[in-house]
Design a protein around this motif. Structure first.
Motif, PDB file in Angstrom:
ATOM      1  N   UNK A  64      21.924  -0.341  17.934  1.00  9.28           N
ATOM      2  CA  UNK A  64      20.915  -0.402  18.772  1.00  9.28           C
ATOM      3  C   UNK A  64      21.014  -1.878  18.993  1.00  9.28           C
ATOM      4  N   UNK A  65      20.915  -2.810  18.009  1.00  8.52           N
ATOM      5  CA  UNK A  65      20.733  -4.146  18.119  1.00  8.52           C
ATOM      6  C   UNK A  65      21.758  -4.510  19.104  1.00  8.52           C
ATOM      7  N   UNK A  66      23.176  -4.261  18.745  1.00  9.89           N
ATOM      8  CA  UNK A  66      24.321  -4.876  19.471  1.00  9.89           C
ATOM      9  C   UNK A  66      24.136  -4.537  20.983  1.00  9.89           C
ATOM     10  N   UNK A  67      23.621  -3.270  21.338  1.00 10.28           N
ATOM     11  CA  UNK A  67      23.506  -2.842  22.705  1.00 10.28           C
ATOM     12  C   UNK A  67      22.524  -3.544  23.327  1.00 10.28           C
ATOM     13  N   UNK A  68      21.327  -4.036  22.609  1.00 11.59           N
ATOM     14  CA  UNK A  68      20.270  -4.837  23.307  1.00 11.59           C
ATOM     15  C   UNK A  68      20.982  -6.048  23.665  1.00 11.59           C
ATOM     16  N   UNK A  69      21.963  -6.621  22.889  1.00  4.58           N
ATOM     17  CA  UNK A  69      22.450  -8.017  22.996  1.00  4.58           C
ATOM     18  C   UNK A  69      23.534  -8.106  24.005  1.00  4.58           C
ATOM     19  N   UNK A  70      24.390  -7.199  24.129  1.00  2.80           N
ATOM     20  CA  UNK A  70      25.668  -7.397  24.986  1.00  2.80           C
ATOM     21  C   UNK A  70      26.170  -6.283  25.593  1.00  2.80           C
ATOM     22  N   UNK A 103      17.799  -5.148   6.494  1.00  9.83           N
ATOM     23  CA  UNK A 103      16.888  -6.075   6.513  1.00  9.83           C
ATOM     24  C   UNK A 103      17.084  -7.340   7.744  1.00  9.83           C
ATOM     25  N   UNK A 104      18.260  -7.773   7.672  1.00 14.56           N
ATOM     26  CA  UNK A 104      18.604  -8.859   8.566  1.00 14.56           C
ATOM     27  C   UNK A 104      18.763  -8.102  10.187  1.00 14.56           C
ATOM     28  N   UNK A 105      19.223  -7.306  10.087  1.00  9.76           N
ATOM     29  CA  UNK A 105      19.229  -6.633  11.565  1.00  9.76           C
ATOM     30  C   UNK A 105      17.775  -6.322  12.021  1.00  9.76           C
ATOM     31  N   UNK A 106      16.960  -5.717  11.083  1.00 10.85           N
ATOM     32  CA  UNK A 106      15.617  -5.526  11.488  1.00 10.85           C
ATOM     33  C   UNK A 106      14.860  -6.782  11.962  1.00 10.85           C
ATOM     34  N   UNK A 111      12.725 -10.345  15.907  1.00 11.35           N
ATOM     35  CA  UNK A 111      13.058 -11.944  16.911  1.00 11.35           C
ATOM     36  C   UNK A 111      13.309 -11.776  18.108  1.00 11.35           C
ATOM     37  N   UNK A 112      14.032 -10.642  18.681  1.00  3.34           N
ATOM     38  CA  UNK A 112      14.259 -10.194  20.105  1.00  3.34           C
ATOM     39  C   UNK A 112      13.049  -9.981  20.840  1.00  3.34           C
ATOM     40  N   UNK A 113      12.362  -9.098  20.103  1.00  4.48           N
ATOM     41  CA  UNK A 113      11.105  -8.528  20.728  1.00  4.48           C
ATOM     42  C   UNK A 113      10.179  -9.682  20.782  1.00  4.48           C
ATOM     43  N   UNK A 114       9.976 -10.507  19.845  1.00  6.72           N
ATOM     44  CA  UNK A 114       8.931 -11.330  19.575  1.00  6.72           C
ATOM     45  C   UNK A 114       9.117 -12.479  20.718  1.00  6.72           C
ATOM     46  N   UNK A 115      10.164 -12.806  21.044  1.00  8.78           N
ATOM     47  CA  UNK A 115      10.810 -13.945  21.994  1.00  8.78           C
ATOM     48  C   UNK A 115       9.903 -13.814  23.365  1.00  8.78           C
ATOM     49  N   UNK A 116       9.208 -14.937  23.702  1.00  5.14           N
ATOM     50  CA  UNK A 116       8.531 -14.516  24.908  1.00  5.14           C
ATOM     51  C   UNK A 116       9.561 -14.741  26.139  1.00  5.14           C
ATOM     52  N   UNK A 117      10.797 -15.352  25.842  1.00  5.52           N
ATOM     53  CA  UNK A 117      11.807 -15.247  26.991  1.00  5.52           C
ATOM     54  C   UNK A 117      12.375 -13.751  27.263  1.00  5.52           C
ATOM     55  N   UNK A 118      12.116 -12.833  26.193  1.00  5.10           N
ATOM     56  CA  UNK A 118      12.763 -11.665  26.335  1.00  5.10           C
ATOM     57  C   UNK A 118      12.032 -10.601  27.485  1.00  5.10           C
ATOM     58  N   UNK A 119      12.371 -10.370  28.634  1.00  2.00           N
ATOM     59  CA  UNK A 119      11.683  -9.387  29.310  1.00  2.00           C
ATOM     60  C   UNK A 119      11.652  -8.025  28.693  1.00  2.00           C
ATOM     61  N   UNK A 132      14.647  -3.387  26.376  1.00  2.00           N
ATOM     62  CA  UNK A 132      14.493  -3.892  25.188  1.00  2.00           C
ATOM     63  C   UNK A 132      13.499  -3.250  24.571  1.00  2.00           C
ATOM     64  N   UNK A 133      12.148  -2.792  25.300  1.00  2.00           N
ATOM     65  CA  UNK A 133      10.952  -2.171  24.504  1.00  2.00           C
ATOM     66  C   UNK A 133      11.398  -0.620  24.432  1.00  2.00           C
TER      67      UNK A 133
END
Length: 163
Positions: A64-70, A103-106, A111-119, A132-133
């Motif tokens: 899921x994280x990889x899908x969100x990133x690229x 833990x690292x991926x969580x 971090x992705x969700x908390x980043x104000x630049x992430x829509x 992302x939501x």
């Protein structure tokens, strides 16, 4: 309410869900104190061992994280790529590495969700409408489901203290 306030509120709600806030058990509580000898045991009537559940959680979260990133994330095949090939970890280090990677991926998803630049609500260009939501909520839901399975399994194995 200002749009910025709405964004901050949504971000806080999604982060709380990812942190296992409110009604969900957290990862550390689910795995704490599980004896290494029980990590590869399947209880009668249940299809997975603690190791299989941990690895499935790790693999799915990373997917899921990889899908969100690229758009170039590696596509996994269901179900083969989402479950380990054996009921028991090959050694204690494998368990520790899997838990550390989880833990690292969580934290990376947080971090992705908390980043104000992430829509949070913008559809991912490489998806079919996912945002992302949506992916973060899917991840929280998936983790809660399988962590609940892990607790039930631990109860059956006599390795869970409800106190």
């Amino acid at each position: 309410m200002e749009p910025h306030d709405r964004d901050a509120i949504l971000r806080a709600h999604v982060l709380e869900l990812l942190d296992a806030g409110a009604a969900h058990l957290d990862f550390e509580s689910a795995i704490a104190g599980l004896e290494p000898a029980l990590r590869g045991i399947r209880a009668e009537g249940l299809p997975h061992s603690p190791w299989e559940l941990l690895e499935h959680l790790r693999i799915c979260q990373r997917d899921i994280l990889d899908f969100c990133r690229s758009a170039d994330h590696a596509r996994l095949r269901w179900p083969d790529d989402y479950w380990p090939g054996r009921a028991a970890p090959p050694d204690d280090l494998a368990w520790d590495r899997s838990a550390s990677a989880f833990r690292a991926d969580a934290q990376a998803m947080r971090g992705l969700v908390a980043d104000p630049q992430t829509d949070l609500l913008r559809p991912l260009p490489w998806g079919t409408g996912q945002s992302i939501a949506r992916e973060a909520m899917l991840l929280a839901d998936h983790n809660a489901y399988h962590l609940g399975q892990l607790v039930s399994l631990r109860r059956l194995l006599g390795s869970w203290d409800d106190a």
